[in-house]
Design a protein around this motif. Sequence first.
Motif, PDB file in Angstrom:
ATOM      1  N   UNK A   1       0.036  -3.526  -3.474  1.00  8.49           N
ATOM      2  CA  UNK A   1       1.371  -3.822  -2.994  1.00  8.49           C
ATOM      3  C   UNK A   1       1.953  -2.679  -2.185  1.00  8.49           C
ATOM      4  N   UNK A   2       3.221  -2.783  -1.788  1.00  8.28           N
ATOM      5  CA  UNK A   2       3.837  -1.800  -0.909  1.00  8.28           C
ATOM      6  C   UNK A   2       3.804  -0.390  -1.494  1.00  8.28           C
ATOM      7  N   UNK A   3       3.514   0.570  -0.624  1.00  9.17           N
ATOM      8  CA  UNK A   3       3.518   1.951  -1.066  1.00  9.17           C
ATOM      9  C   UNK A   3       2.629   2.830  -0.214  1.00  9.17           C
ATOM     10  N   UNK A   4       2.551   4.091  -0.594  1.00  2.00           N
ATOM     11  CA  UNK A   4       1.752   5.086   0.116  1.00  2.00           C
ATOM     12  C   UNK A   4       0.406   5.244  -0.577  1.00  2.00           C
ATOM     13  N   UNK A   5      -0.667   5.081   0.195  1.00  2.00           N
ATOM     14  CA  UNK A   5      -2.027   5.164  -0.329  1.00  2.00           C
ATOM     15  C   UNK A   5      -2.793   6.279   0.392  1.00  2.00           C
ATOM     16  N   UNK A   6      -3.835   6.765  -0.294  1.00  3.04           N
ATOM     17  CA  UNK A   6      -4.785   7.683   0.330  1.00  3.04           C
ATOM     18  C   UNK A   6      -6.163   7.043   0.275  1.00  3.04           C
ATOM     19  N   UNK A   7      -6.799   6.963   1.444  1.00  6.55           N
ATOM     20  CA  UNK A   7      -8.135   6.375   1.562  1.00  6.55           C
ATOM     21  C   UNK A   7      -9.088   7.482   1.993  1.00  6.55           C
ATOM     22  N   UNK A   8     -10.244   7.598   1.277  1.00  6.89           N
ATOM     23  CA  UNK A   8     -11.156   8.705   1.585  1.00  6.89           C
ATOM     24  C   UNK A   8     -12.617   8.247   1.629  1.00  6.89           C
ATOM     25  N   UNK A   9     -13.420   9.084   2.255  1.00  8.79           N
ATOM     26  CA  UNK A   9     -14.873   8.939   2.267  1.00  8.79           C
ATOM     27  C   UNK A   9     -15.416   9.978   1.294  1.00  8.79           C
ATOM     28  N   UNK A  10     -15.741   9.536   0.091  1.00 14.14           N
ATOM     29  CA  UNK A  10     -16.104  10.492  -0.967  1.00 14.14           C
ATOM     30  C   UNK A  10     -17.564  10.916  -0.933  1.00 14.14           C
ATOM     31  N   UNK A  11     -18.431  10.151  -0.260  1.00 13.08           N
ATOM     32  CA  UNK A  11     -19.855  10.511  -0.242  1.00 13.08           C
ATOM     33  C   UNK A  11     -20.333  10.960   1.134  1.00 13.08           C
ATOM     34  N   UNK A  12     -19.373  11.198   2.044  1.00 14.55           N
ATOM     35  CA  UNK A  12     -19.683  11.763   3.359  1.00 14.55           C
ATOM     36  C   UNK A  12     -20.651  10.930   4.181  1.00 14.55           C
ATOM     37  N   UNK A  13     -20.571   9.605   4.071  1.00 15.03           N
ATOM     38  CA  UNK A  13     -21.454   8.747   4.874  1.00 15.03           C
ATOM     39  C   UNK A  13     -20.711   8.115   6.045  1.00 15.03           C
ATOM     40  N   UNK A  14     -19.536   8.643   6.358  1.00 18.15           N
ATOM     41  CA  UNK A  14     -18.704   8.172   7.457  1.00 18.15           C
ATOM     42  C   UNK A  14     -18.170   6.767   7.224  1.00 18.15           C
ATOM     43  N   UNK A  15     -18.076   6.375   5.954  1.00 17.77           N
ATOM     44  CA  UNK A  15     -17.476   5.092   5.604  1.00 17.77           C
ATOM     45  C   UNK A  15     -16.464   5.326   4.482  1.00 17.77           C
ATOM     46  N   UNK A  16     -15.243   4.846   4.684  1.00 16.45           N
ATOM     47  CA  UNK A  16     -14.242   4.985   3.629  1.00 16.45           C
ATOM     48  C   UNK A  16     -14.664   4.163   2.415  1.00 16.45           C
ATOM     49  N   UNK A  17     -14.507   4.762   1.224  1.00 17.29           N
ATOM     50  CA  UNK A  17     -14.957   4.060   0.023  1.00 17.29           C
ATOM     51  C   UNK A  17     -14.003   4.206  -1.163  1.00 17.29           C
ATOM     52  N   UNK A  18     -12.870   4.891  -0.970  1.00 17.79           N
ATOM     53  CA  UNK A  18     -11.964   5.155  -2.087  1.00 17.79           C
ATOM     54  C   UNK A  18     -10.526   4.836  -1.689  1.00 17.79           C
ATOM     55  N   UNK A  19      -9.830   4.094  -2.550  1.00 18.00           N
ATOM     56  CA  UNK A  19      -8.408   3.779  -2.333  1.00 18.00           C
ATOM     57  C   UNK A  19      -7.618   4.336  -3.513  1.00 18.00           C
ATOM     58  N   UNK A  20      -6.583   5.107  -3.224  1.00 18.66           N
ATOM     59  CA  UNK A  20      -5.755   5.692  -4.279  1.00 18.66           C
ATOM     60  C   UNK A  20      -4.281   5.441  -3.959  1.00 18.66           C
ATOM     61  N   UNK A  21      -3.601   4.783  -4.859  1.00 19.65           N
ATOM     62  CA  UNK A  21      -2.163   4.586  -4.705  1.00 19.65           C
ATOM     63  C   UNK A  21      -1.452   5.869  -5.123  1.00 19.65           C
ATOM     64  N   UNK A  22      -0.783   6.503  -4.188  1.00 14.79           N
ATOM     65  CA  UNK A  22      -0.057   7.731  -4.492  1.00 14.79           C
ATOM     66  C   UNK A  22       1.324   7.457  -5.068  1.00 14.79           C
ATOM     67  N   UNK A  23       2.048   6.509  -4.478  1.00 19.81           N
ATOM     68  CA  UNK A  23       3.351   6.117  -5.013  1.00 19.81           C
ATOM     69  C   UNK A  23       3.720   4.752  -4.434  1.00 19.81           C
ATOM     70  N   UNK A  24       4.034   3.830  -5.324  1.00 25.16           N
ATOM     71  CA  UNK A  24       4.500   2.535  -4.878  1.00 25.16           C
ATOM     72  C   UNK A  24       5.929   2.617  -4.374  1.00 25.16           C
ATOM     73  N   UNK A  25       6.291   1.696  -3.497  1.00 27.35           N
ATOM     74  CA  UNK A  25       7.670   1.563  -3.037  1.00 27.35           C
ATOM     75  C   UNK A  25       8.113   0.148  -3.381  1.00 27.35           C
ATOM     76  N   UNK A  26       9.188   0.054  -4.142  1.00 25.04           N
ATOM     77  CA  UNK A  26       9.608  -1.223  -4.708  1.00 25.04           C
ATOM     78  C   UNK A  26      10.643  -1.889  -3.818  1.00 25.04           C
ATOM     79  N   UNK A  27      10.222  -2.924  -3.056  1.00 25.70           N
ATOM     80  CA  UNK A  27      11.161  -3.585  -2.148  1.00 25.70           C
ATOM     81  C   UNK A  27      12.129  -4.463  -2.922  1.00 25.70           C
ATOM     82  N   UNK A  28      13.363  -4.626  -2.411  1.00 27.14           N
ATOM     83  CA  UNK A  28      14.334  -5.497  -3.090  1.00 27.14           C
ATOM     84  C   UNK A  28      13.974  -6.970  -2.962  1.00 27.14           C
ATOM     85  N   UNK A  29      13.211  -7.321  -1.923  1.00 23.50           N
ATOM     86  CA  UNK A  29      12.796  -8.705  -1.711  1.00 23.50           C
ATOM     87  C   UNK A  29      11.291  -8.831  -1.769  1.00 23.50           C
TER      88      UNK A  29
END
Length: 846
Positions: free
Chosen positions: A134-162
């Motif tokens: 859902x809505x928020x700030x995420x960090x996406x990384x390539x953890x095995x250095x194969x030039x393909x993103x493979x990790x999604x981390x939610x850093x902080x959600x943002x709670x919309x009123x609607x």
Amino acid sequence: MRPHPYRLPHILAPKFMNRFLLFLSCVFGCLTTCATLGQTRLADFTLPPGFVAEQIYVVPNSEQGSWICLTVDDRGRLIASDQKGALYRLTPPESGGTEPPIIEKIDLEIGMAMGLLYQSDSLYVMVNGKSAQGPGLYRVRDTDQDDQFDSIELLRGIEPPGKPGAGHGNHAIVPSPDGNSLYVVCGNMAGRPAGGFDSSRVPKNWDEDQLLPRMPDSRGHANNTMAPGGWIAKTDLEGSHWELVCIGFRNVYDAAFNREGDLFTYDADMEFDLGTPWYRPTRICHVTSGGEFGWRNGSGKWPAYYPDSLPSAIDVGLGSPTGVTFGYTTDFPAPYRDAFFFCDWSYGRIYTANLKRSGASYSGSHQLFASFAPLPVVDIVVHPLDHSLYLVTGGRGVQSHIYRIRYDADSDETKKNAINSTEAAADAARLHSLRRSLEEMHQPVASNGVEQIWPHLKHQDRHIRFAARIALEHQPVAQWQDRFSAETDPQTIVEATIALARCTENRAQALLQKLEQLQLENLNRTLQLDLLRAYTLVFIRHGRPTDSVASQIGQQCLSLFPTRDSHLDRELSRMLAFLRTDGSIEPMLKALETAESSDDQMHFALMLRGYDQDWSIDQRRRYFRWFDRANAFTGGRTNGEFARQIRQDAEATLSDEEKVELKSLLKKPDQASPQATATQSRPMVKQWTVSELLPEQDSSWQDIRSAARDPKRGEHMFAVAMCNRCHQVRSQGGRVGPDLSGATNRFSPYDLLEAIIEPNKTIPHEFQAVKVVTDDGKVVVGQVVNYGGGGMSVRTNQMEPWKLTKIQEESIEQISPSTTSLMPAGLLDTLNRQEIIDLLGWLAER
């Protein structure tokens, strides 16, 4: 490069283009694909000499959606997001090469981003919809250095009123100048970070602060959205600590830092408010610590002159703000290399702004840099390797393209390479340093902090005063309330009163006793406005004054009203209406009847609507007759609806006897009254030529000023010739045409008359119309102002800017620049020669 009327890179026969894209999507429907166009090709943008635009990629909408944001990774590849789908990575081709770009879909369950940033080996993603968690700030990384993103981390959600994915939500992510922090940009419907802000440079005492009941948007837009509105926050690269930096925006989309480390954004207007006294144009804002820019819903938007808010650096006009960036790392010549680039989605333009230090903040001007129609540009970035600008068009499902704008020095015959930016004046540098030192105290500091803050509450620079007051509000009141009691300087009293009104409760008597030391008539204009706002905040937050205090303040206001100063008269009338000062109806009614500006008229009507007694029946008649005039006003789509709302509120205050007396006036008019349209009722004088009015082409403005003329009649002719429907002068009038304030500094009398009488002779690029031909032979000429819903909206009549013609994309056969101006000819043909000289003379004084 001027647009070529027969080369149509955007939507030439879109039905065939869509079939072609469908064919390509079948052929290249794999994870990594070639571009739909096998070769980079030129795009016919309007650009300054030496600049070239290239079309890099046409996004197959049915397969990859509508792209809305960009970033560049550490290998120079672009990363983009579909507004309702996945992320994509694009390797751009070399300029002039034959190789197509390489397109890769990022194979992760994340997308619907309206902000992307590649920073410190991570892709930061601002999700605005239901993607991932859902809505928020995420960090996406390539953890095995194969030039393909493979990790999604939610850093902080943002709670919309609607519901997630709504407009005015989570937008850009901007790196700090040192690269160790992130700035998050959010519109007024984004909501708050999960768990709230961890700290705040903005004192957490914000409120609506409306002295009188506001008028809600008639369509219900944002009626439940309250302060703080849109906001910008700072967080670390881990997203663990969120600090609120600035509030009070409508719909900011992006932001960028200049070399000095100051942050700038481009905020949205509410186009439907056009023609109302609370309309605020799109504007470039200098984002400062603890800043408040005063967006409130409906008619409650704070004027820029309120001391508890900040003004813009540059007012731009109508538009739909999207991406911004500075050109520092481009290989463009000065002044473009030092410019602030900002994008307008609805009108299809990219502007540059020359931002220079002005006092403790900035001011400047803006110019059109690039345009074409349609060009719904949503984001813009500087490529760190080839030093060109890359931009993406899209949003709301419209066709997306990737373009590159580069500079070709060999093709620039004008060689405008000289002029480097001069160093800021020493005084401005000192003021900027002082402002930053005060901003360091936008948190609780040592006990001697008040000693450092207090003297700057009376500083001549508005931004210094604001920074000092915000610093004061962060300190315990016990440390500075005694200073307030002993203070004698008028400016300091006003600023400290505002601070105490915002930070305490139930102190009306003490605050009003202090303000009574000041007399409105003895203060300069700025301090008069500030004092009225201080009274306003005391009344809002600490309660209504006693009858004797109300009478005393009301009589001060009444003795000054009207002043013929629009801003001051608005605040005096607001105070008179709140206090219900005896004898205030008649002067406000006269102001309503005599004000030339429709904005001012609507304001006075709004103030008078709540008076439920002390009217004579004649005054009631005069008031309700005004609505016939208001019915002819031009403006945004809801302009007429607001007038109807004012009328409805006023009718609710009538007694039964008054309703009987006013029965004929209370009938709802269906159309503008003939009396309201002066030009239609005036006879034709003649079809004027420029040489008939000014035989000497080298006539000067001094010649006009020295001629026998009537300035008051000249102002009236500005309305009679309907100039005020499209053009503003000193912030009054329409905003769909060029601002005529200071026009005499840009045009000779002959040139200005020629532009009025022969509007098709020279058409400014930013006001050039397009001609759209549909498959059934229909021709529509106008200005493209919006996209979405499978087509575009075109304004065909500047006199009625809210009326738009919708054209479906599949019906469009051809788009080309129009040689016909949007400004109608013959506007002076009902004026006699003396009236035209009066009009020119009035403009000469603006």
